[in-house]
Design an enzyme around this catalytic site. Structure first.
Site, PDB file in Angstrom:
ATOM      1  N   ASP A  89      30.672  28.933 -25.806  1.00 42.78           N
ATOM      2  CA  ASP A  89      30.716  28.330 -27.135  1.00 42.78           C
ATOM      3  C   ASP A  89      32.125  27.805 -27.393  1.00 42.78           C
ATOM      4  O   ASP A  89      32.968  27.791 -26.490  1.00 42.78           O
ATOM      5  CB  ASP A  89      30.271  29.327 -28.202  1.00 42.78           C
ATOM      6  CG  ASP A  89      31.240  30.471 -28.396  1.00 42.78           C
ATOM      7  OD1 ASP A  89      31.996  30.769 -27.458  1.00 42.78           O
ATOM      8  OD2 ASP A  89      31.236  31.088 -29.484  1.00 42.78           O
ATOM      9  N   ASP A 116      34.857  28.771 -28.830  1.00 49.11           N
ATOM     10  CA  ASP A 116      36.059  29.563 -28.547  1.00 49.11           C
ATOM     11  C   ASP A 116      35.877  30.462 -27.329  1.00 49.11           C
ATOM     12  O   ASP A 116      36.711  31.319 -27.059  1.00 49.11           O
ATOM     13  CB  ASP A 116      36.489  30.375 -29.767  1.00 49.11           C
ATOM     14  CG  ASP A 116      35.502  31.477 -30.136  1.00 49.11           C
ATOM     15  OD1 ASP A 116      34.313  31.355 -29.793  1.00 49.11           O
ATOM     16  OD2 ASP A 116      35.920  32.451 -30.791  1.00 49.11           O
ATOM     17  N   SER A 162      34.474  29.092 -33.904  1.00 48.07           N
ATOM     18  CA  SER A 162      33.500  29.496 -32.894  1.00 48.07           C
ATOM     19  C   SER A 162      32.462  28.419 -32.627  1.00 48.07           C
ATOM     20  O   SER A 162      32.781  27.333 -32.179  1.00 48.07           O
ATOM     21  CB  SER A 162      32.861  30.818 -33.327  1.00 48.07           C
ATOM     22  OG  SER A 162      32.076  31.367 -32.311  1.00 48.07           O
ATOM     23  N   ASP A 186      34.016  32.959 -26.474  1.00 49.75           N
ATOM     24  CA  ASP A 186      33.815  34.408 -26.505  1.00 49.75           C
ATOM     25  C   ASP A 186      32.345  34.783 -26.358  1.00 49.75           C
ATOM     26  O   ASP A 186      31.992  35.956 -26.376  1.00 49.75           O
ATOM     27  CB  ASP A 186      34.414  35.036 -27.758  1.00 49.75           C
ATOM     28  CG  ASP A 186      33.728  34.610 -29.049  1.00 49.75           C
ATOM     29  OD1 ASP A 186      32.899  33.672 -29.009  1.00 49.75           O
ATOM     30  OD2 ASP A 186      34.026  35.201 -30.107  1.00 49.75           O
TER      31      ASP A 186
END
Length: 458
Positions: A241, A243, A100, A245
């Site tokens: 960010d 990833d 992340s 999400d």
């Protein structure tokens, strides 16, 4: 106690915590657990742009195929896209390789069930038990090994899915949008989706090299986006960010808009349209008290959960809510997705902006947030929060804030830090309270990390 899984999958330093051996065992354990029924079993794997993604991906492939599961490889792909494609492609399991918003040295493994939702604690405990068992006795025979292949159409599938979350008659014509993809998983799909919807797109953070994910770009480092929005006089900036999400918005004036404001915007819009399935939304204990008061003025409730989008989603599913999220920008809209989706959250905001025909700065300033201070204390070992001095400092701080503020202290679920958050109507008081608690935690943490002889002498 869980040995491998934290609040968001398995996460840690690549080749430290996350080794090829562990990744292969995760593949074997999860593969065995999710082989239900007589059909040919399939798992889908996506990743972000970290250098270690290649190593972990290959180890997972070895694990899954060794227990007879076929593997579909997506390459760099947002976490929400992996969740969506797990359902869409009728897979038994979905895997996202990502840490992340963490730096490139870290990586992680997130797992999704066939319904596209993150696994619950009980299932993760079953996987942990299998990881620590003798898996060599349960490998498939030579004729039943799994196969692996790459899916070339994954980008187009997700882009089309994201576009369909907007009404057909609505586009982004006339909007100048700067999108910062953090050199991460959304670096191809996010700019393309915005362009196909008609926006004039300026892209940042779209040159990943394996090392620069989240480095001075993205939702956790939005200064570059702020400068670019002002430079090109954009209507809005969107920061994802690593990833993709979570999302952070920058308005046309260069002001940052966090997840609390976004939830306020969407909650009001959906309430007016009769789209909310419950009379409120779900957020975490970290969301600003200003959001709670704003929603109360609309006749809506704010239900709080523990920190982590998985806990927000669990409450949403259990109680029928269709909107929730975190201040950090994980916004979950269960009408569309099974997890946070930065791009779709941004599109829903832009839909409100287009309909209102007002600038982002006006649409997104729903409420005046209460002064909120968040500080982190890094520690190496021990349990500082159980020290008497820390307990007393926390109790004293809460008493000083009284009914006009909150004090939240918690260990992070993804890194070795203790987070101290205070908020209230009196900003100076909040700062003093947080500083006092941080000092107590820091002192306790340093004592816990010191050698026994030194601690005894102290």
């Amino acid at each position: 106690m869980r040995k491998y899984f934290g609040t968001d999958g398995i996460r840690g330093r690549a080749n430290g915590v996350i080794t090829p051996d562990l990744a292969m065992k995760v593949g074997q354990a999860a593969g065995l657990l999710f082989q239900r029924g007589e059909h040919r079993h399939r798992v889908i794997i996506g990743k972000d742009t970290r250098l270690s993604g290649y190593m972990i991906e290959n180890a997972l492939v070895a694990g899954f195929t060794s227990v007879g599961m076929d593997v579909l490889l997506l390459g760099p792909m947002p976490t929400p896209a992996v969740a969506m494609l797990t359902r869409s492609m009728r897979c038994d399991l979905g895997v996202m390789i990502s840490a992340s918003h963490n730096p490139y040295e870290d990586n992680g493994i997130k797992l999704f069930g066939p319904d596209g939702f993150k696994l619950n604690d009980d299932v993760e405990m079953e996987i942990e038990a299998l990881i620590d068992s003798d898996l060599t006795q349960r490998l498939s025979g030579s004729a039943k090994l799994g196969r692996a292949k790459r899916i070339e159409s994954a980008d187009a599938r997700y882009i089309e899915f994201a576009k369909r979350t907007l009404p057909r008659q609505l586009d982004l014509e006339g909007m100048r949008v700067v999108v910062d993809c953090a050199n991460g998983a959304g670096y191809k799909v996010a700019p393309e989706a915005l362009w196909e919807l008609g926006a004039d797109v300026i892209s940042l953070g779209v040159e990943p090299n394996g090392f620069n994910i989240n480095q001075d770009v993205g939702s956790t480092a939005p200064d570059a986006l702020v400068r670019k929005v002002r430079e090109v006089r954009a209507d809005v900036g969107i920061a994802l960010d690593g990833d993709a999400d979570r999302v952070l918005i920058v308005d046309e004036k260069g002001q940052k808009v966090d997840g609390d404001q976004l939830m306020g915007v969407v909650a009001r819009s959906w309430k007016d349209d009769g789209r909310l399935t419950q009379s409120g939304i779900v957020a975490t204990i970290m969301s600003n008290l200003g959001l709670e008061r704003y929603l109360g003025g609309l006749g809506l409730n704010l239900v709080r959960t523990a920190v982590g989008d998985r806990y927000v989603l669990e409450h949403m599913r259990a109680h029928g809510f269709n909107l929730g999220g975190e201040q950090s920008g994980h916004i979950i809209m269960s009408d569309y997705t099974t997890t946070g989706d930065g791009l779709i959250a941004a599109l829903q905001l832009l839909a409100v902006v287009k309909r209102c025909e007002r600038p982002v700065s006006e649409v997104c300033h729903c409420f005046e947030p209460l002064p909120q201070v968040l500080k982190n204390v890094r520690y190496k070992s021990g349990k500082p929060l159980q020290e008497t001095s820390v307990v007393q400092a926390i109790e004293a701080g809460r008493e000083r804030l009284g009914a006009h503020g909150r004090l939240i202290i918690r260990p992070s679920g993804t890194e070795p830090v203790i987070r101290v958050m205070g908020e209230g109507d009196d900003g100076d008081l909040v700062n003093r309270v947080v500083d006092d608690v941080v000092e107590a935690v820091t002192r306790a943490a340093s004592q816990s990390a010191a050698p026994a002889a030194i601690k005894g002498a102290a």
